[in-house]
Design a protein around this motif. Structure first.
Motif, PDB file in Angstrom:
ATOM      1  N   GLY A  23      -6.029  -5.532  -2.745  1.00 22.15           N
ATOM      2  CA  GLY A  23      -7.453  -5.637  -2.453  1.00 22.15           C
ATOM      3  C   GLY A  23      -7.524  -5.989  -0.986  1.00 22.15           C
ATOM      4  O   GLY A  23      -7.100  -5.223  -0.134  1.00 22.15           O
ATOM      5  N   GLU A  76      -3.247 -12.177  -2.910  1.00 20.07           N
ATOM      6  CA  GLU A  76      -4.647 -12.439  -3.247  1.00 20.07           C
ATOM      7  C   GLU A  76      -4.739 -12.657  -4.746  1.00 20.07           C
ATOM      8  O   GLU A  76      -4.369 -11.784  -5.539  1.00 20.07           O
ATOM      9  N   ARG A  89       0.828  -1.216   0.000  1.00 21.24           N
ATOM     10  CA  ARG A  89       0.000   0.000   0.000  1.00 21.24           C
ATOM     11  C   ARG A  89       0.852   1.251   0.000  1.00 21.24           C
ATOM     12  O   ARG A  89       0.518   2.245  -0.642  1.00 21.24           O
ATOM     13  N   ARG A 110      -0.904  -2.655  -6.362  1.00 22.91           N
ATOM     14  CA  ARG A 110      -2.341  -2.851  -6.217  1.00 22.91           C
ATOM     15  C   ARG A 110      -2.669  -3.846  -5.115  1.00 22.91           C
ATOM     16  O   ARG A 110      -2.097  -4.944  -5.054  1.00 22.91           O
ATOM     17  N   ILE A 132      -6.041 -12.777  -8.386  1.00 24.77           N
ATOM     18  CA  ILE A 132      -6.835 -11.755  -9.043  1.00 24.77           C
ATOM     19  C   ILE A 132      -8.215 -12.279  -9.403  1.00 24.77           C
ATOM     20  O   ILE A 132      -9.176 -11.542  -9.502  1.00 24.77           O
ATOM     21  N   VAL A 184      -2.571  -8.053  -4.805  1.00 19.16           N
ATOM     22  CA  VAL A 184      -3.215  -8.740  -5.920  1.00 19.16           C
ATOM     23  C   VAL A 184      -2.167  -9.323  -6.869  1.00 19.16           C
ATOM     24  O   VAL A 184      -1.233  -8.635  -7.280  1.00 19.16           O
TER      25      VAL A 184
END
Lengths: 428, 484
Positions: free
Chosen positions: A252, A276, A245, A250, A278, A256
């Motif tokens: 989520g 995570e 971050r 990116r 996609i 991602v």
């Protein structure tokens, strides 16, 4: 010139990746980690507290292993990634230039905004720092409360029990792990928990933690006040995405990635708990937070980092756990309730706390998965049966091939054959 | 910042239960009785004092170990590393000094044991028809230790058929083959013989001196000679081929029997480092070479009618017996249980273990099978391996364990929380598997560089994937995990 592979995180995913990159290439490899100098088995945290092992025993490799294998270890907090210049900033001012960067930053314990959740004596259990505070807060206490009906919840309960601390164990669901296990499995585990004099409260949620500075009691959704000096919060984990971050990568719920573990930034990968997928269908879930998946991710991402494009193949699912004295293994796809067209046979010996379950397709008889409690199954045989489309009749006939209990332990082929004859039994 | 967090966890405030207090009282009384006897008390009632002492020790042990029945069966290693007796604390060192001191007195100052030896006269006359000597007393204590601590093993591992059967086996062989039968042989005016020991552990059983001694005895003596030769040339290779080294080391052998019973509380103290493994290989095989050379020298000398080496070979044999048989096997092997673990002798010194190990490594069906990918690298297997094998090293690679030193006690499999390990005597074909985790061969690899250049791009960002919890995101600032 040798490339520089930088890995953030020395958990199972990061370290597996480092080892496999080393197997494949002569690159310079640096592992940046903030928790400990060396890789240790997070799965063994409970055994440290229980006195089964010491810290040096839970390190899977001798300290000299890393230098011998040309893997540099750097203790520090990675604070920012300059994805354009390919530079990783560490908290003490050091900057690492990378050619490939792997984020394997793991998870953090969940807290759901309960009043009093930041009091002393209230904590989750994820790493060494948690273990140190747990050691501090659970000395000479009268009672502890553990919240959360998952694996960490029952582990914390067992840890406290080993130190003779009376425990109240709050489980939100009507039965233990009802999101994973069929009823019969849960029943055996309930009995096991209660056999250890644990005050198990099903369908009971935490409302608040009371106390001035230190935890003094909790209140439940049943409006009961339970005096306790320690509250273990074992209500799951979420991906640690702080670094991503802070660096415009990116995210989520996690960082991602696609099936090659690539993030949105060039030559930056993410794997393990923090990743995570996609889209659905890459892993068993979009976020996979198991020891085994961390290891599988690490191996697969290493190949991608080394220029051997390898899509993640989740393979036949497997997992294991231990609930006090009861071992649990699962292979393939077993649901708490069978989907349409799926039947189950189960054999259960409540007194010996054993259970075997086979799920199979009603039409074809092809097996879909296995559950075992209190008895051990052979991984490669179970996987082979599932992949080769073996039928339930064949599996029961050949059951001894999957037997993995120690010598002189009973085999269960006949019992299973009887269960199959009486099939279909209720999914209970 | 760089220091690894200290995990010197301390035991919770220790308070003793009624059972523990009662047991400690009995154990203390037993030790006191033996001490009184040692110092010469009760010249006319020595037998009674000896058996009072032994009775108190056995009773105290029974009371203490009965505690296992009050806890659910299963792995019971809570607090092992917090225990002063079991984790090289003060009590551990005291125990080590007590054990070592006993051996020192037994070997070099046996006169001090005179009163204890006389106390065991009664049993000795009954069993063997002759007065006791220090070795009879030693055998009595040794056997009692195996029986009492064997009982503890059976209670502790009562959910494991393998551990129960194996423990009964070592108790049976110690009591019968290493205590009762040798006594009975003496009673019948036969040579004292231990059918459960073979050359090169019982190094003199096939020495020329034994041949002349046994063959001058009766028909039984000839059988003993035959048994001694067959033991190492036929029985050992055949059984080791089918079952591995364990048929002897953790089922039959008296040294192993003591390690598996009295030594069990200390099994985790073995050194697991690669360095220790290196020392072990050099040392144990050196002892084997030494005993082979000694035996060869003796036979060469005997063949030459003593003309070849004169008394040199005999002196060599005496020195071997002193350093290896007495100091290594006894003082270090057993005396250091609470410091270096229960298998120091077996691992670093026993020539029989070396022979069995070579057979096990290269000519056996035995292996510890690793169960696919289920290992979680926790380290219980390595920690509780009395032979100091880093079992986890193999298990976490999905690799079977084929190691010369493994005595097949099965404890790695018993303490594994995920059902990863199993002792097996399967076919030799799949005995060695590579360091392959399951599903390794299922990974699909595109080696095509051109494809890699054209590889699919990351799909565009999806909108609004919800953050788990806003409060979380705020609360979890970087650095909250930095150890202070």
């Amino acid at each position: 010139m040798a490339r520089h592979v930088v890995i953030v995180g020395n958990g199972i995913a990061g370290i597996t990746a480092a080892r496999f990159v080393r197997k494949l290439r002569a690159d310079r490899i640096t592992v940046v980690a903030d928790e400990t100098d060396h890789f240790y088995a997070r799965t063994a945290l409970m055994y440290l507290y229980m006195g089964h092992m010491r810290y040096q025993d839970v390190k899977p490799y001798e300290d000299g292993f890393w230098e011998r294998n040309g893997i540099e270890l750097l203790r520090g907090v990675a604070t920012h990634i300059d994805t354009a210049k390919k530079r990783l900033q560490v908290h003490d001012g050091r900057v690492l230039r990378y050619d490939a960067l792997l984020l394997a930053t793991g998870s953090r314990s969940n807290k759901f905004g309960w009043p009093g959740q930041d009091l002393d004596g209230v904590q989750g259990l994820y790493g060494i720092p948690d273990l140190i505070t747990m050691e501090r807060w659970t000395r000479d206490i009268d009672r502890a409360v553990v919240v959360g009906g998952g694996l960490i919840g029952i582990e914390m309960t067992e840890m406290l029990h080993s130190r003779h601390v009376p425990v109240t164990f709050l489980v939100r669901e009507p039965r233990y792990m009802d999101y994973l296990l069929p009823q019969a499995e849960s029943d055996i585990i309930h009995a096991e928990i209660r056999r250890h004099d644990i005050d198990l409260r099903l369908q009971t949620e935490l409302k608040a933690i009371l106390g001035a500075e230190r935890c003094e009691a909790v209140t439940t959704t049943e409006s009961e006040v339970i005096p306790c000096q320690f509250t273990g919060l074992a209500v799951g984990v979420h991906p640690n995405t702080d670094l991503a971050r802070a660096s415009d990568i990116r995210t989520g719920r996690g960082i991602v990635v696609d099936e090659y573990f690539r993030t949105s930034a060039p030559d930056v990968y993410a794997a393990g708990d923090c990743a995570e997928f996609i889209r659905d269908g890459i892993g068993a879930r979009r976020i996979e937070q198991l020891w085994y998946t961390g290891r599988q991710h690490g191996r697969c991402v290493a190949r991608n980092i080394c220029g051997l494009p390898t899509a993640y193949d989740k393979g036949v699912f497997f997992n294991s756990a231990k609930f006090f004295t009861i071992e649990y293994q699962t292979y393939g796809d077993i649901r708490p309730k069978p989907p349409d067209g799926v039947r189950t046979i189960a054999w259960k010996d409540g007194r010996r706390r054993k259970l075997l379950r086979i799920d199979y397709e009603e039409e074809s008889g092809i097996v879909r998965g296995f559950n075992a409690l209190g008895t051990r199954l052979r991984h490669d045989v179970c996987e082979h049966w599932i992949l080769s489309g073996a039928t339930v009749a064949q599996v029961v006939r050949e059951w001894d091939r999957a037997h993995f209990d120690a010598e002189f332990a009973p085999r269960h082929r006949r019992a299973l054959a009887r269960a199959l004859k009486q099939s279909p039994v209720a999914y209970a | 910042m760089r220091s690894t967090p200290s995990l010197q966890l301390t035991a919770p405030g220790a308070s003793y239960s009624l059972r523990e207090k009662g047991s400690l009282t009995l154990l203390g009384a037993g030790l006191l009785a033996l001490l009184c006897l040692l110092l010469g008390a009760g010249s006319t009632a020595r037998v009674w004092i000896l058996w009072l002492g032994i009775g108190c020790l056995a009773g105290g042990s029974a009371v203490l170990f009965g505690g296992y029945l009050q806890r659910p069966a299963g792995v019971d290693n809570n607090g092992v590393w917090f225990s002063p007796a079991r984790a090289r604390g003060m009590a551990g060192w005291l125990l080590g000094i007590l054990f070592t001191g006993f051996y020192v007195i037994l070997y070099w100052a046996p006169g001090n044991l005179e009163h204890l030896v006389r106390g065991s006269d009664g049993l000795s006359y009954m069993m063997r028809g002759q007065a006791a000597d220090r070795w009879f007393l030693y055998g009595l204590f040794y056997t009692l230790a195996v029986l009492i601590m064997g009982g503890r093993m059976i209670l502790k591992y009562r959910d494991s058929g393998y551990q129960i059967v194996r423990t009964i086996s070592v108790m049976f062989f110690q009591l019968g083959f290493a205590f009762l039968i040798p006594g009975l042989l003496l009673l019948l005016n036969q040579p004292e013989y231990y059918f459960s020991y073979f050359w090169p552990l019982k190094y003199d059983y096939i020495w020329p001196s034994s041949f002349s001694y046994f063959s001058s005895a009766s028909g039984l003596g000839v059988f003993m000679l035959f048994w001694g030769v067959a033991g190492i040339t036929i029985i050992t290779p055949v059984l080791t081929f089918f079952y591995g080294k364990r048929w002897y080391c953790s089922w039959v052998c008296g040294c192993g029997g003591l390690a598996e019973t009295a030594g069990d509380p200390f099994r985790h103290l073995s050194d697991k480092s690669v360095r220790a493994w290196k020392v072990e290989r050099w040392m144990v095989h050196s002892v084997l070479v030494l005993v082979v050379v000694t035996t060869g020298l003796l036979w060469g000398n005997a063949a030459a009618g003593g003309a070849l080496l004169g008394s040199i070979s005999g002196r060599f044999a005496v020195w071997y017996g002193f350093f290896i048989g007495l100091i290594f096997a006894g003082v270090i092997g057993v005396g250091f249980y609470p410091i270096m673990g229960s298998r120091v002798w077996c691992r670093f010194g026993c020539p029989m273990a070396a022979v069995l190990g070579l057979l096990q490594k290269f000519f056996s069906r035995f292996r510890i099978t690793t169960n696919g990918g289920q290992c979680i690298s926790c380290g219980n297997c390595s920690t509780y391996c009395e032979m100091g094998i880093d079992v986890r090293w193999y298990a976490q690679r999905g690799q079977n364990i084929v190691r010369a030193s493994c005595v097949g006690c099965g404890m790695c499999a018993a303490v594994c929380p995920r059902g990863v390990l199993r002792l097996e005597n399967g076919s030799s074909r799949r005995r060695y598997n590579g360091p392959v985790l399951i599903q390794e061969d299922r990974v699909s690899v595109q080696q095509d560089d051109e494809w890699w250049a054209r590889r699919p791009a990351m799909p565009p960002a999806q909108e609004d994937i919800p953050v788990l919890n806003e409060a979380d995101a705020q609360a979890l600032r970087l650095g909250s995990l930095v150890p202070k």
